[in-house]
Design an enzyme around this catalytic site. Sequence first.
Site, mmCIF file in Angstrom:
data_model
loop_
_atom_site.group_PDB
_atom_site.id
_atom_site.type_symbol
_atom_site.label_atom_id
_atom_site.label_comp_id
_atom_site.label_asym_id
_atom_site.label_seq_id
_atom_site.Cartn_x
_atom_site.Cartn_y
_atom_site.Cartn_z
ATOM 1 N N ASP A 80 0.850 -1.186 0.000
ATOM 2 C CA ASP A 80 0.000 0.000 0.000
ATOM 3 C C ASP A 80 0.887 1.239 0.000
ATOM 4 O OD1 ASP A 80 -2.492 1.473 0.472
ATOM 5 O OD2 ASP A 80 -3.193 -0.421 1.297
ATOM 6 N N ASP A 139 -3.222 4.627 -2.294
ATOM 7 C CA ASP A 139 -4.309 5.142 -1.472
ATOM 8 C C ASP A 139 -4.744 6.541 -1.926
ATOM 9 O OD1 ASP A 139 -5.787 4.627 1.078
ATOM 10 O OD2 ASP A 139 -4.849 6.522 1.655
ATOM 11 N N GLU A 192 -6.429 3.745 -6.030
ATOM 12 C CA GLU A 192 -7.733 3.902 -5.399
ATOM 13 C C GLU A 192 -8.130 5.346 -5.654
ATOM 14 O OE1 GLU A 192 -10.009 4.009 -1.122
ATOM 15 O OE2 GLU A 192 -8.136 5.041 -1.501
ATOM 16 N N HIS A 218 -11.304 -3.530 2.743
ATOM 17 C CA HIS A 218 -11.263 -3.133 4.147
ATOM 18 C C HIS A 218 -12.059 -1.858 4.427
ATOM 19 C CE1 HIS A 218 -8.423 -0.719 2.034
ATOM 20 N NE2 HIS A 218 -8.316 0.086 3.070
ATOM 21 N N ASP A 219 -12.602 -1.230 3.399
ATOM 22 C CA ASP A 219 -13.375 0.002 3.589
ATOM 23 C C ASP A 219 -14.874 -0.213 3.424
ATOM 24 O OD1 ASP A 219 -11.183 1.620 4.043
ATOM 25 O OD2 ASP A 219 -10.882 2.013 1.907
HETATM 26 C C1 NOJ Z 1 -8.506 4.883 1.781
HETATM 27 C C2 NOJ Z 1 -8.170 3.669 2.589
HETATM 28 O O1 NOJ Z 1 -8.539 2.523 1.880
HETATM 29 C C3 NOJ Z 1 -8.857 3.830 3.911
HETATM 30 O O2 NOJ Z 1 -8.822 2.650 4.675
HETATM 31 C C4 NOJ Z 1 -8.235 4.982 4.637
HETATM 32 O O3 NOJ Z 1 -8.940 5.228 5.826
HETATM 33 C C5 NOJ Z 1 -8.247 6.248 3.787
HETATM 34 N N1 NOJ Z 1 -7.910 6.021 2.422
HETATM 35 C C6 NOJ Z 1 -7.267 7.232 4.325
HETATM 36 O O4 NOJ Z 1 -5.963 6.773 4.113
#
Ligand code: NOJ
Length: 581
Positions: free
Chosen positions: A107, A210, A267, A340-341
Amino acid sequence: MQNKKNSNFAEKKWWRDAIFYQIYPRSFNDSNGDGIGDLEGIKEKIPYLKDLGIDAVWLNPVYPSPNKDYGYDISNYQAINPEYGRFEDFTELLDAFHDQGLKVIMDLVVNHTSTEHAWFQDSRRNPNGPYGDFYIWRDGKESGAETPNNWNSFFGGSAWKYDPLRGQYYLHLFEEHQADLNWANPKVREEVFRIMNWWFSQGIDGFRMDVINMISKDNSFPDDCRDLDELAIKGTPYFINGPELHTYLKEMWEQVLSDPSKFAVGECPGAGFEDVLALSGLDRKELDAVFQMELMEIDHGNGGKWDIRPWKASEFSAKLTRWQQVLEGRAWPANFLSNHDQPRALSRLADDDEYHFESSAMLAVILLSLTGTPFIYYGEEIGMPNADFTSISDYRDIDTLNFFALERERGRDENELLKIIRYMSRDNARSPMQWNGKPYGGFSSTEPWIPMGRRYTQINAEQDLAAERSVYKEYQKLISLRKKTAALGYGSFEPVESDHEQLIAFMKRHQQGDYLIYANMSGRNALGQLSLLPDSLPEGFTMELEYSNYKRTTLHEQELKDGILNLRPYEACILRIVVYP
Ligand code: NOJ
């Protein structure tokens, strides 16, 4: 007539053929009994991953972090969080993956750092020092008492925090301990590129980046004057796909990523078609792929993720179709249904209870039949449902906890909030991997950092692998089918029934053969109209069943004769179009 538009994807790239598995290291496997997953724990499970048939893993952040946002607040980019192991454990893990022919991507979290990062500490102390301009510092409005503008943090409240030491506000699009880096400063870019090159020199195969489309901000920092829902985020037009984004990414490509073996997947929340094409179009020299995020908004209302609304199969189909078709031959997609989000797709999009097996396999059919690189999220391969914690004290995620606290302050009912959180919280997908039904699920020998999912004694890898109908084994079957079926991973996408209330159906077409995919996304029987297949199919074709998540070995004569496919609850089929001479 075969559709050959997709031939632009013919150029071989390892990541186009790869099936990824995303590991949230904190929750995967704890080898040293401290309740926190670690690198050694991951290493122990390589045989499990290899058997599944995957080709590569993405590790969520494993760098030192105060864990305000569990690793997404990094305090040192060139080290390993001691909770997860030593640096040597990392290199051993990397070697162990490589020995098995599996690639590893890390990441890259460079929109922001932790406020504990040495750069930030220096920046707040020495405005005129070498790091003084590494972050986005601004004076408050007028008297200085008011934040520089009205932008919100994604995790609630203002995106600005006053630092008494420096006497200015700094921008944090996420939690207040995640300070946004100032990419307009060439020194910041130089450092980030240096760090990326250093990781490549350690042997990694790529990065998942990210919120990479937020690194460039509108430097006039205007107020967001749109009339928005109370829960919506203010400021997004000024920092999502900002003015210098492509300049920065092109620089990154030139200085770090130009070697075709290095994979970069972005992302990019809030990126529309044009943005994604501009970021990852085949000739763009920026990113190799961008995650398809829009499906994840299927149940979001005007107020965003916490404003839940019902969704329909026809909307799901429309979103899938649009993205698959717009990108076809132009940009390579990265597909996922869980990460994970997000809450777990099984609980969100299907039935994690009565039709647990069927639902899990049905979602696997969708994910593994799309053009683009699929990402399986840990636990998805055994049908892990939402953790479904019943008490707010079980939650760890700052986004969830902030939402709860802020809405309570606004006077909203605790039970109403808990209901929303039980459905939508990211912690639903961050509970420990359910390896077996023993205490702590075989994840750890002690109480884990976050509770086990509520149903771990019934749903776990040990039980699943021993069951007659094993989700893991369905994943194995589907992965191997995908690997020998070019149409699934590379074919052009044609929707077949786009307006159906219960099911989605599409064709994947390729020079090497055409396939038809049906997925009933409902708990009721559904009828697929075979007469709706495209006219362009060859005369006299018939269909052969390649896969079903029910015990059917063939299409029934009657179904073919009537042109109606009877799909049982959450049934999914992959059919091959054949013409007999
Ligand atoms: C996206 C990530 O996937 C998430 O888990 C994170 O909280 C935010 N970006 C901030 O880094």
